[in-house]
Every structure is written in structure tokens, then in C-alpha cells.
Scaffold this motif. Structure first.
Motif, PDB file in Angstrom:
ATOM      1  N   THR A 289      44.915   0.020  45.855  1.00  0.00           N
ATOM      2  CA  THR A 289      45.823  -1.104  45.584  1.00  0.00           C
ATOM      3  C   THR A 289      46.315  -1.055  44.142  1.00  0.00           C
ATOM      4  OG1 THR A 289      44.694  -2.501  47.200  1.00  0.00           O
ATOM      5  CG2 THR A 289      46.037  -3.620  45.557  1.00  0.00           C
TER       6      THR A 289
ATOM      7  N   LEU B 127      48.867   1.709  43.735  1.00  0.00           N
ATOM      8  CA  LEU B 127      50.168   1.326  44.306  1.00  0.00           C
ATOM      9  C   LEU B 127      50.947   0.460  43.317  1.00  0.00           C
ATOM     10  CD1 LEU B 127      49.239   0.443  48.014  1.00  0.00           C
ATOM     11  CD2 LEU B 127      50.535   2.419  47.207  1.00  0.00           C
ATOM     12  N   HIS B 128      50.218  -0.405  42.614  1.00  0.00           N
ATOM     13  CA  HIS B 128      50.885  -1.295  41.655  1.00  0.00           C
ATOM     14  C   HIS B 128      51.253  -0.579  40.362  1.00  0.00           C
ATOM     15  CE1 HIS B 128      51.825  -4.588  39.035  1.00  0.00           C
ATOM     16  NE2 HIS B 128      50.746  -4.378  38.294  1.00  0.00           N
ATOM     17  N   THR B 129      50.287   0.170  39.794  1.00  0.00           N
ATOM     18  CA  THR B 129      50.507   0.763  38.469  1.00  0.00           C
ATOM     19  C   THR B 129      51.364   2.026  38.510  1.00  0.00           C
ATOM     20  OG1 THR B 129      48.401   1.971  38.671  1.00  0.00           O
ATOM     21  CG2 THR B 129      48.353  -0.180  37.584  1.00  0.00           C
ATOM     22  N   LYS B 130      51.097   2.896  39.459  1.00  0.00           N
ATOM     23  CA  LYS B 130      51.842   4.162  39.549  1.00  0.00           C
ATOM     24  C   LYS B 130      53.054   4.063  40.456  1.00  0.00           C
ATOM     25  CE  LYS B 130      48.763   6.004  36.891  1.00  0.00           C
ATOM     26  NZ  LYS B 130      49.085   6.214  35.451  1.00  0.00           N
ATOM     27  N   GLY B 131      52.901   3.276  41.538  1.00  0.00           N
ATOM     28  CA  GLY B 131      54.031   3.115  42.458  1.00  0.00           C
ATOM     29  C   GLY B 131      54.994   2.026  42.039  1.00  0.00           C
ATOM     30  N   LYS B 132      54.631   1.251  41.011  1.00  0.00           N
ATOM     31  CA  LYS B 132      55.472   0.165  40.492  1.00  0.00           C
ATOM     32  C   LYS B 132      55.815  -0.859  41.576  1.00  0.00           C
ATOM     33  CE  LYS B 132      55.478   2.354  36.591  1.00  0.00           C
ATOM     34  NZ  LYS B 132      54.574   1.888  35.516  1.00  0.00           N
ATOM     35  N   ILE B 133      54.857  -1.103  42.453  1.00  0.00           N
ATOM     36  CA  ILE B 133      55.041  -2.082  43.517  1.00  0.00           C
ATOM     37  C   ILE B 133      54.523  -3.433  43.040  1.00  0.00           C
ATOM     38  CG2 ILE B 133      54.435  -2.680  45.911  1.00  0.00           C
ATOM     39  CD1 ILE B 133      54.082   0.275  46.476  1.00  0.00           C
TER      40      ILE B 133
ATOM     41  N   SER C 168      51.692  -5.050  46.940  1.00  0.00           N
ATOM     42  CA  SER C 168      50.751  -3.927  47.019  1.00  0.00           C
ATOM     43  C   SER C 168      49.466  -4.353  47.728  1.00  0.00           C
ATOM     44  CB  SER C 168      50.435  -3.400  45.615  1.00  0.00           C
ATOM     45  OG  SER C 168      49.847  -4.409  44.813  1.00  0.00           O
TER      46      SER C 168
ATOM     47  N   ASP D  42      46.950   0.709  32.856  1.00  0.00           N
ATOM     48  CA  ASP D  42      46.981   1.107  34.274  1.00  0.00           C
ATOM     49  C   ASP D  42      45.580   1.460  34.758  1.00  0.00           C
ATOM     50  OD1 ASP D  42      49.669   0.736  34.183  1.00  0.00           O
ATOM     51  OD2 ASP D  42      50.220   2.850  34.311  1.00  0.00           O
TER      52      ASP D  42
END
Length: 336
Positions: A75, A78-84, A89, A200
Motif C-alpha cells: 500500500t 502504491l502511494h509513494t512510488k505509484g503516486k496514487i 491506494s 517514502d
């Protein structure tokens, strides 16, 4: 009545571990993590399937916590690298975990643990071998509660010890350099990033630890209830939030140690309130979600009402003091 309240306290102690995980994500990291509904089942399913296949219950419980840690880290990635978006996320991971949990549970919606050796059955046997049940049972007979409460105390004291250890470790961790950095990320991410901290990585670690506690609680609940169900995590985030909010409203958050204790007590109080509410004649077990929603709403509104009343009293006192001062000045002028 006493038996149901004792059961509520017992289960509340186990759910307190999950509430601590929710506290880490929502209060420390300021991250609305909905992965909780899925990672709770991940821990339960992992522990249950390992126990069914003959693994040591204590190792199975730890494995459930590690599975939750992995889910929380994903999770965070997804937020830090995927910028979701943080909320999205968590929702995406929660949805994905439904299928993952079915895979873990061999595509079975329910894994029963009846007749299996669990952490609680082992601790109960150990407690009985030590002969520690006799003093408590004698005391219950003396006060007239011999038939109202369970005869075995191994589970109760085992969970108290586990929760105290987890609380102390959490308090210690949040005061370490890494823990302080995670707290700083939740307070002011831009500031901590300016100090060359990897926000991150800290976010991913914080979410991993949060969901590890949630999954660990799920693994214990599965053994406590003697089953793991793919739908047992629905609404778990609301239960965790209710525990956090009730604890903070009643016991305050002046320090980390006090805040974590408040969360634990909040989880126990929530389960007791729920047990009492279900004894009302026109309510049944199908109303649990409605009761939970009402408790959360009440917990959110009541502190604001209390604070508003305090503010009114402070203003009234200031107004009275000002009026007395003005009146005193007027009397002094009139006397001259």
C-alpha cells in the motif's frame, strides 16, 4: 450478563492490537489506510491455514503478522512510488487482498479451527498445568460469580501480557530515531524531507508496521473464534477508529505512552458498549454495524460538544470578569 461482559473485555484486549495498528496509520502517519479491512483477514487466513496444516500456532500467528506487514508495505509503495492517492491506494489494496486471502485459504471462504491446537488452547493447558485456575475459581465462588464467569483464565492473562508487551514495544519504537522520523512524516512531511530524510521509505515502513499489528490481531481473533472467514474484516477500520476516538476522548493524548494506553482501553470499552447494546431487546446481532456507526458518531460529536461548552464557560467567565472590572472602575469614579 457477567459472562458476556467478560467475553467482551477478553475480545476487546485482542482487538486492541488492531486498534494500535489503526492508531499508527491514522494518527501517527496521518494516512487514511483502508488496507486494514483486507490485512485483518490476511493475518487470520494465514494463521488458520498454517495451523490446519500442522504448524506451530505461535509461529503461524507471527507469519500472519508478517503477511500483513507485506500488504501494508505494498500500500505504501502504491502511494509513494505509484503516486496514487492515499485513500485510493488503500482501497485498491483492500480489493486485491480479497482474492489474495481466498488464495491463502485454499479458495475456501471459511477455514474452521475446531479441534485444532491453537495458541489459546496451548496457553489454557499450560495455565491449568501450573494449577493457577484454582485461586481465581475459589475467589469467584466466594463472591458468588462461580457460575457467571469462565473457569479458565489462561487466555485472559495471556492476552493481557501480549498486549502490554506490544504497547511497550510500540512506545519504545516511536521514541527511537526511526520512530521519531515516522512521527515527523505524519506531522510535516515537507519539513522532514528538507532534513534529507527518505519520507517514502518511512511511510512504507510505517504502513507495514501498522498492518502487521492489524494482521497479528486477525490471527489471534481467528484462533479465539476457532475460524477464519474471508468476510471477517468488513468494517474493521470503523472498529479501529471507534476504539481510537473513544480512547482519546476519555483518556487524552498528552504523550505517546498515554495515547497508546488510551487506544487499548478504548478498544475494550467499545466491545463492552457493544455487548451491552446487543442485550437491548429490540436489537439483535444483525444491528452490529448500525450500533458501531452510532458509537463512532457519538464519539466524534461528544468531544466537540464538550469543548464547545468549555469554550462558552471560558467566555462567560471573561465577560463577568470584564463587567466586574468596568463596574469597579465606575464605582471608583463615582466615589471621587
Amino acid at each position: 450478563m457477567f459472562a458476556s461482559l467478560f467475553g467482551a473485555v477478553e475480545s476487546g484486549i485482542i482487538y486492541a492490537i488492531m486498534a494500535l495498528g489503526v492508531y499508527l496509520s491514522f494518527r501517527i502517519l496521518d494516512f487514511p489506510d483502508l488496507t486494514v479491512d483486507g490485512s485483518f483477514v490476511t493475518g487470520a487466513g494465514t494463521a488458520a491455514i498454517l495451523i490446519v496444516h500442522g504448524q506451530n500456532p505461535f509461529l503461524a500467528t507471527i507469519a500472519g503478522g508478517l503477511a500483513g506487514f507485506i500488504a501494508g508495505c505494498i500500500t505504501g509503495i502504491l502511494h509513494t512510488k505509484g503516486k496514487i492517492n492515499p485513500l485510493l491506494s488503500g482501497i485498491l489494496m483492500m480489493i486485491a487482498l480479497y482474492s489474495v486471502n481466498l488464495r491463502i485459504m485454499d479458495q475456501k471462504p471459511n477455514v474452521p479451527l475446531l479441534g485444532q491446537e491453537t495458541s489459546f488452547s496451548m496457553m489454557t493447558s499450560f495455565w491449568q498445568k501450573l494449577g493457577l485456575d484454582a485461586p481465581f475459581n475459589s475467589f469467584l465462588e466466594m463472591v458468588g460469580l462461580g457460575d457467571s464467569l469462565p473457569k479458565t483464565w489462561g487466555i485472559f492473562f495471556f492476552m493481557i501480557i501480549v498486549v502490554i508487551l506490544i504497547k511497550l514495544i510500540t512506545d519504545w519504537f516511536l521514541k527511537t530515531e526511526v520512530g521519531l522520523a515516522i512521527r515527523a512524516v505524519g506531522d510535516n512531511k515537507r519539513m522532514i524531507r528538507s532534513l534529507s530524510a527518505n519520507t517514502d521509505r518511512l511511510t512504507v515502513l510505517g504502513l507495514g508496521i501498522s498492518n502487521a499489528l492489524v494482521a497479528f490481531s486477525g490471527a489471534l481473533i481467528a484462533q479465539y473464534g476457532a475460524f477464519a472467514d474471508v468476510g471477517m474484516g468488513i468494517g474493521m477500520i470503523i472498529i479501529g477508529l471507534a476504539s481510537v476516538i473513544i480512547g482519546e476522548a476519555l483518556f487524552g493524548t498528552k504523550s505517546i505512552a498515554r495515547a497508546t494506553l488510551a487506544v487499548i482501553l478504548g478498544a475494550i470499552i467499545y466491545r463492552v458498549i457493544l455487548a451491552i447494546a446487543l442485550r437491548i431487546e429490540f436489537l439483535d446481532t444483525g444491528d452490529m454495524k448500525l450500533i458501531t456507526a452510532v458509537i463512532v458518531i457519538f464519539s466524534l460529536v461528544l468531544p466537540k460538544v464538550i469543548e464547545a461548552n468549555k469554550e462558552k464557560r471560558r467566555r462567560a467567565k471573561k465577560r463577568q470578569a470584564w463587567q466586574k472590572a468596568v463596574k469597579g472602575e465606575g464605582d471608583d469614579i463615582a466615589s471621587t
